[in-house]
Design a protein around this motif. Sequence first.
Motif, PDB file in Angstrom:
ATOM      1  N   ALA A 299      21.267 101.179  10.321  1.00  0.00           N
ATOM      2  CA  ALA A 299      21.278 101.279  11.782  1.00  0.00           C
ATOM      3  C   ALA A 299      19.903 101.015  12.369  1.00  0.00           C
ATOM      4  O   ALA A 299      19.764 100.366  13.411  1.00  0.00           O
ATOM      5  CB  ALA A 299      21.782 102.655  12.205  1.00  0.00           C
ATOM      6  N   LEU A 300      18.878 101.508  11.696  1.00  0.00           N
ATOM      7  CA  LEU A 300      17.507 101.245  12.154  1.00  0.00           C
ATOM      8  C   LEU A 300      17.182  99.759  12.101  1.00  0.00           C
ATOM      9  O   LEU A 300      16.373  99.258  12.903  1.00  0.00           O
ATOM     10  CB  LEU A 300      16.505 102.022  11.299  1.00  0.00           C
ATOM     11  CG  LEU A 300      16.491 103.540  11.477  1.00  0.00           C
ATOM     12  CD1 LEU A 300      15.508 104.177  10.516  1.00  0.00           C
ATOM     13  CD2 LEU A 300      16.127 103.895  12.908  1.00  0.00           C
ATOM     14  N   GLY A 301      17.815  99.033  11.183  1.00  0.00           N
ATOM     15  CA  GLY A 301      17.599  97.597  11.121  1.00  0.00           C
ATOM     16  C   GLY A 301      18.101  96.883  12.361  1.00  0.00           C
ATOM     17  O   GLY A 301      17.529  95.864  12.772  1.00  0.00           O
ATOM     18  N   LEU A 302      19.166  97.397  12.976  1.00  0.00           N
ATOM     19  CA  LEU A 302      19.677  96.797  14.208  1.00  0.00           C
ATOM     20  C   LEU A 302      19.018  97.368  15.454  1.00  0.00           C
ATOM     21  O   LEU A 302      18.755  96.645  16.415  1.00  0.00           O
ATOM     22  CB  LEU A 302      21.193  96.999  14.306  1.00  0.00           C
ATOM     23  CG  LEU A 302      22.104  96.073  13.517  1.00  0.00           C
ATOM     24  CD1 LEU A 302      23.555  96.253  13.944  1.00  0.00           C
ATOM     25  CD2 LEU A 302      21.703  94.622  13.661  1.00  0.00           C
ATOM     26  N   PHE A 303      18.770  98.674  15.446  1.00  0.00           N
ATOM     27  CA  PHE A 303      18.191  99.346  16.607  1.00  0.00           C
ATOM     28  C   PHE A 303      16.988 100.179  16.156  1.00  0.00           C
ATOM     29  O   PHE A 303      17.109 101.384  15.907  1.00  0.00           O
ATOM     30  CB  PHE A 303      19.227 100.250  17.290  1.00  0.00           C
ATOM     31  CG  PHE A 303      20.241  99.526  18.112  1.00  0.00           C
ATOM     32  CD1 PHE A 303      20.008  99.250  19.456  1.00  0.00           C
ATOM     33  CD2 PHE A 303      21.426  99.097  17.546  1.00  0.00           C
ATOM     34  CE1 PHE A 303      20.950  98.570  20.216  1.00  0.00           C
ATOM     35  CE2 PHE A 303      22.371  98.418  18.293  1.00  0.00           C
ATOM     36  CZ  PHE A 303      22.134  98.151  19.640  1.00  0.00           C
ATOM     37  N   PRO A 304      15.804  99.568  16.053  1.00  0.00           N
ATOM     38  CA  PRO A 304      14.608 100.317  15.638  1.00  0.00           C
ATOM     39  C   PRO A 304      14.310 101.506  16.536  1.00  0.00           C
ATOM     40  O   PRO A 304      13.680 102.478  16.098  1.00  0.00           O
ATOM     41  CB  PRO A 304      13.501  99.260  15.724  1.00  0.00           C
ATOM     42  CG  PRO A 304      14.211  97.956  15.568  1.00  0.00           C
ATOM     43  CD  PRO A 304      15.539  98.132  16.223  1.00  0.00           C
ATOM     44  N   VAL A 305      14.789 101.477  17.780  1.00  0.00           N
ATOM     45  CA  VAL A 305      14.542 102.560  18.721  1.00  0.00           C
ATOM     46  C   VAL A 305      15.147 103.882  18.247  1.00  0.00           C
ATOM     47  O   VAL A 305      14.746 104.969  18.699  1.00  0.00           O
ATOM     48  CB  VAL A 305      15.100 102.182  20.118  1.00  0.00           C
ATOM     49  CG1 VAL A 305      16.625 102.151  20.094  1.00  0.00           C
ATOM     50  CG2 VAL A 305      14.607 103.121  21.193  1.00  0.00           C
ATOM     51  N   LEU A 306      16.104 103.820  17.310  1.00  0.00           N
ATOM     52  CA  LEU A 306      16.747 105.037  16.829  1.00  0.00           C
ATOM     53  C   LEU A 306      15.877 105.836  15.870  1.00  0.00           C
ATOM     54  O   LEU A 306      16.217 106.968  15.523  1.00  0.00           O
ATOM     55  CB  LEU A 306      18.072 104.696  16.136  1.00  0.00           C
ATOM     56  CG  LEU A 306      19.170 104.109  17.029  1.00  0.00           C
ATOM     57  CD1 LEU A 306      20.387 103.734  16.205  1.00  0.00           C
ATOM     58  CD2 LEU A 306      19.555 105.084  18.143  1.00  0.00           C
TER      59      LEU A 306
END
Length: 386
Positions: A299-306
Amino acid sequence: MVVGAGVVGAACAEALSAAGLCVHVLDRGPVACGTTAAGEGNVLVSDKAPGPELDLARDSRRRWPGLLAALGEELGPCGAEAEWEAKGGLVVATTREAVAPLAAFADAQRAVGVRADPVSSGQARELEPYLTRDLTAAVHYPEDAQLQPVLAATALLAAVRARGGEVCSGVPVRGVLRDGAGAVRGVRTARGVIPCPVVVNACGPWSGRFAAAAGVPLAVLPRRGMVLVTGPLPAGVVRRKVYDADYVGAVASGDADLQTSTVVESTRAGTVLIGSSRERVGFDDRLRTEVLGVLARKALGLFPVLEGVPVMRAYGGFRPYAPDHLPVIGEDPRLPGLWHATGHEGAGIGLAAGTGRLLADLCTGERPAVDPEPFRVGRPALMQEA
């Protein structure tokens, strides 16, 4: 008699009662407490290749808004609130190797009428401002939608009750009774025998067990999945369902081993749901931290903001898996009066409205809007002993 009070059973019960039948619903547990409660609420066309399942998905997608609106008129707006959001979906590729398969998949869908709009990396980030910059391709699916599955099932069953039907939770069904001609004449429950000429097996991942107990084995198996839920985030961090292009392959795979693909989506409450995993481990319901770790990293790969966002909880559930990846909808040729509505795997919420209508049309002799033949119970892949 509909056995199973998840969203598929609820949709079947609602459609049958709307057709004028007297319908009772039984479930061994509370309403929508199994696969439906573990679902993400997806109503998708983006993950289905051209064919019977996509046909059913498009029919169901067209039905959901009107069905919920009709329930709102019948029950009042509070009685039919299901948090329907037609917010669309975004499928992205993050490697060069994934570009051509994603484009070919979208081309095939467009050829049969699905809205699948290729967008540039810049346009993708306009749709999702916090999306990673490491994109190689993206396709926007405006028809994808989301609802709250437990609320949807509850509304459908409320309509059944309002029309004179009964919904009983905490009542296990222990067997199907036959008459002298070998057809269904009732069910045996923990509370005694209930006469009925038609039984609908909508037991989800437990459908294979129910069918076996009725003497008609059906190859529907549980397929385990897990989801992470973040704490509430500000509006707009994640705006729609976003998933990596490899998700489609994971859905279509028959591999029993663990498979994970990146799926990130928001809810109306502000939480973010992170998935997805698939593995066939029977009914082993243990949460595996190593799987949750893989989901979080992807998920961090798609949304680093997480990064640094707190995880509020994690949960898992079982999807009803059919070996040929098609739902099972129709009467069992081996036991007249026994119908099945199962095998939707992870698409049951999205397919429920169409499934309910298809089963009701078949049961009452109406002409169905979707060809029922591919979903027939007697197809070879299902007749194997589970």
